[in-house]
Design an enzyme around this catalytic site. Structure first.
Site, PDB file in Angstrom:
ATOM      1  N   ASP A   1       0.810  -1.218   0.000  1.00 22.04           N
ATOM      2  CA  ASP A   1       0.000   0.000   0.000  1.00 22.04           C
ATOM      3  C   ASP A   1       0.849   1.277   0.000  1.00 22.04           C
ATOM      4  O   ASP A   1       0.581   2.197  -0.777  1.00 22.04           O
ATOM      5  CB  ASP A   1      -0.935   0.031   1.215  1.00 22.04           C
ATOM      6  CG  ASP A   1      -2.152  -0.858   1.017  1.00 22.04           C
ATOM      7  OD1 ASP A   1      -2.348  -1.365  -0.098  1.00 22.04           O
ATOM      8  OD2 ASP A   1      -2.904  -1.034   1.992  1.00 22.04           O
TER       9      ASP A   1
ATOM     10  N   ARG B   1       2.206   4.670  17.013  1.00 19.11           N
ATOM     11  CA  ARG B   1       1.681   5.707  16.107  1.00 19.11           C
ATOM     12  C   ARG B   1       2.072   7.121  16.527  1.00 19.11           C
ATOM     13  O   ARG B   1       2.459   7.923  15.662  1.00 19.11           O
ATOM     14  CB  ARG B   1       0.153   5.581  15.934  1.00 19.11           C
ATOM     15  CG  ARG B   1      -0.308   4.238  15.367  1.00 19.11           C
ATOM     16  CD  ARG B   1       0.558   3.701  14.256  1.00 19.11           C
ATOM     17  NE  ARG B   1       0.068   2.435  13.719  1.00 19.11           N
ATOM     18  CZ  ARG B   1       0.833   1.536  13.139  1.00 19.11           C
ATOM     19  NH1 ARG B   1       2.149   1.736  13.029  1.00 19.11           N
ATOM     20  NH2 ARG B   1       0.329   0.417  12.662  1.00 19.11           N
TER      21      ARG B   1
ATOM     22  N   ASP C   1      -5.610   3.149  13.433  1.00 21.22           N
ATOM     23  CA  ASP C   1      -4.313   3.774  13.174  1.00 21.22           C
ATOM     24  C   ASP C   1      -4.445   5.112  12.430  1.00 21.22           C
ATOM     25  O   ASP C   1      -3.704   6.046  12.703  1.00 21.22           O
ATOM     26  CB  ASP C   1      -3.394   2.801  12.426  1.00 21.22           C
ATOM     27  CG  ASP C   1      -2.938   1.661  13.338  1.00 21.22           C
ATOM     28  OD1 ASP C   1      -2.812   1.900  14.560  1.00 21.22           O
ATOM     29  OD2 ASP C   1      -2.727   0.545  12.845  1.00 21.22           O
TER      30      ASP C   1
ATOM     31  N   SER D   1      -2.856  -9.292   8.199  1.00 23.11           N
ATOM     32  CA  SER D   1      -2.301  -7.948   8.328  1.00 23.11           C
ATOM     33  C   SER D   1      -1.593  -7.912   9.676  1.00 23.11           C
ATOM     34  O   SER D   1      -2.206  -8.145  10.714  1.00 23.11           O
ATOM     35  CB  SER D   1      -3.434  -6.920   8.287  1.00 23.11           C
ATOM     36  OG  SER D   1      -2.956  -5.695   8.796  1.00 23.11           O
TER      37      SER D   1
HETATM   38  N1  ARG Z   1      -6.345  -3.421  16.711  1.00 26.71           N
HETATM   39  C1  ARG Z   1      -5.044  -3.000  17.121  1.00 26.71           C
HETATM   40  C2  ARG Z   1      -5.018  -1.520  17.415  1.00 26.71           C
HETATM   41  O1  ARG Z   1      -5.915  -0.828  17.026  1.00 26.71           O
HETATM   42  C3  ARG Z   1      -3.973  -3.420  16.158  1.00 26.71           C
HETATM   43  C4  ARG Z   1      -3.873  -2.669  14.870  1.00 26.71           C
HETATM   44  C5  ARG Z   1      -2.865  -3.336  14.023  1.00 26.71           C
HETATM   45  N2  ARG Z   1      -2.696  -2.731  12.772  1.00 26.71           N
HETATM   46  C6  ARG Z   1      -2.503  -3.440  11.639  1.00 26.71           C
HETATM   47  N3  ARG Z   1      -2.288  -2.781  10.553  1.00 26.71           N
HETATM   48  N4  ARG Z   1      -2.531  -4.741  11.623  1.00 26.71           N
HETATM   49  O2  ARG Z   1      -4.128  -1.031  18.058  1.00 26.71           O
END
Ligand code: ARG
Length: 396
Positions: A14, A94, A123, A174
């Site tokens: 991406d 993040r 995210d 992912s």
């Molecule tokens: N659900 C988790 C969070 O919001 C993990 C997010 C993981 N991101 C990913 N691109 N797999 O912190």
């Protein structure tokens, strides 16, 4: 419309397509910023890929020590687990990456930053809210949210424009990883009833037999040594993970509530993080005064929720952190953990500033507790209930 954009670049499909797409469709110069948050991987290959995709500048930022000292350490002090379970792996990285984006935007004279998140996750919220709190003058672009390309479209786009990508079509997951742990989503995990297949795990698998004990030393709420050996926090997390992971311990499988209103099935493996949190919380049992401990426990879920919700750079998170930090002055000492197949348990704790007083606690000789003081205390403690019983019939 912006002219120069700093993109949070992961090296994946991406963000590689995003480099090219933003140049072509938005007419901007793209500076790719790859942050090393402890996810591993070959950063020089990532750098080459960003250039091949059309980035005018590529920068790799080593954010590991910053992530450990300024984000993971406060999370340990706050016993941070979202919805009581998830130790905020992605949520902690993040804001670090956002700060690096803002810093790079200023250095390169960019007027926008960008991320490769979709519109369905947390995210995007964390990146955008963090950037706007740090630099409200910057625009934030979300190309993946704008373009409406499927995964297949992205692969075709990359092929058509000679963008080198490593597409692992065999991996339906992912995965987001950093020094605090791993988050795994998608594929078969989208059915909450299905057991996570063995191939989603990389840090935990039950291969060790027998028992193993180790000790963690804490200094003002932060672990500083493993079996008496002083280590930087990022290394300590990794080494603890390498001890407990082979016992098949350190996994979380949950349905969680995302900020955007979706319930999602998440699998995490965070052996180092979960062992350290268990040890820290236990040491607080020995060293925190009762009311402080109880008040702190009330604030902890709020802290985790704020960070999960992308509000790292908020006055409330800062204020709760100031409280948490003030509670940690005496959270120093040692915790012993014992691993056995499928388990990791706290087995002992000690501290020079322990509030545990043997002479008050013991039932044996040496007891210095003033038993005669108990009688009046207990009588007054229940006084209002006695009155209630006499005048209004009470519970009988
Ligand atoms: N659900 C988790 C969070 O919001 C993990 C997010 C993981 N991101 C990913 N691109 N797999 O912190």
């Amino acid at each position: 419309m912006s002219k120069r954009v700093v993109l949070a670049y992961s090296g994946g499909l991406d963000t590689s397509v995003a480099v090219h797409w933003m140049g072509k469709e938005l007419g901007v110069e793209v500076i790719a910023l790859a942050a090393d948050v402890g996810q591993g991987g070959d950063f020089s290959a990532i750098e080459d890929r960003a250039r091949a995709a059309g980035a005018v500048e590529v920068e790799v930022v080593d954010a590991r020590a910053d992530l450990a000292a300024h984000y993971v350490a406060p999370a340990i002090r706050a016993n941070a687990r979202y919805e009581g379970r998830y130790p905020l792996v992605s949520a902690l990285s993040r804001p670090v990456i956002s700060a690096a984006l803002v810093d790079a935007a200023r250095r390169y004279g960019a007027d926008a930053v960008a991320h490769g998140c979709t519109g369905k996750g947390n995210d995007q919220v964390r990146f955008e809210v963090s950037v706007r709190a740090l630099a409200p003058e910057l625009e934030v672009l979300a190309p993946v949210r704008m373009w409406g390309l499927t995964r297949e479209d992205c692969i075709a786009y990359a092929a058509a424009h000679d963008i080198p990508v490593q597409v692992r079509s065999d991996s339906p997951y992912s995965i987001d990883e950093n020094l605090w742990g791993r988050a795994i989503e998608c594929g078969v995990l989208e059915d909450p009833w299905e057991s996570p297949p063995a191939d989603v795990f990389a840090l935990t698998a039950e291969t060790a037999t027998g028992e193993r004990s180790f000790s963690l030393t804490f200094d003002e709420g932060v672990p500083t040594a493993l079996d008496g050996r002083a280590l930087p926090l990022e290394q300590l997390v990794a080494e603890v993970g390498a001890i407990v992971g082979p016992y098949g311990w350190g996994r979380v499988d949950m349905v969680e509530n995302r900020r955007v209103g979706i319930k999602s099935r998440e699998v995490y493996e965070c052996p180092g993080a979960l062992a350290i949190l268990a040890a820290h919380e236990d040491l607080e049992g020995l060293t925190l005064e009762r009311d402080v401990a109880h008040e702190k426990a009330r604030l902890e879920p709020r802290w985790a929720e704020l960070v999960y919700d992308g509000l790292w750079f908020s006055p409330l998170r800062q204020a709760i952190d100031a409280f948490v930090e003030s509670t940690q002055r005496h959270v120093s000492g040692e915790v012993r953990l014992t691993c056995s197949p499928g388990r990791c348990d706290v087995a002992g704790r000690r501290s020079e500033v322990s509030l545990y007083d043997y002479e008050l606690a013991t039932y044996s000789a040496g007891d210095r507790f003033e038993h005669r003081h108990a009688e009046g205390f207990v009588r007054l403690w229940g006084e209002s209930l006695s009155t209630w019983a006499r005048r209004q019939g009470g519970a009988g």
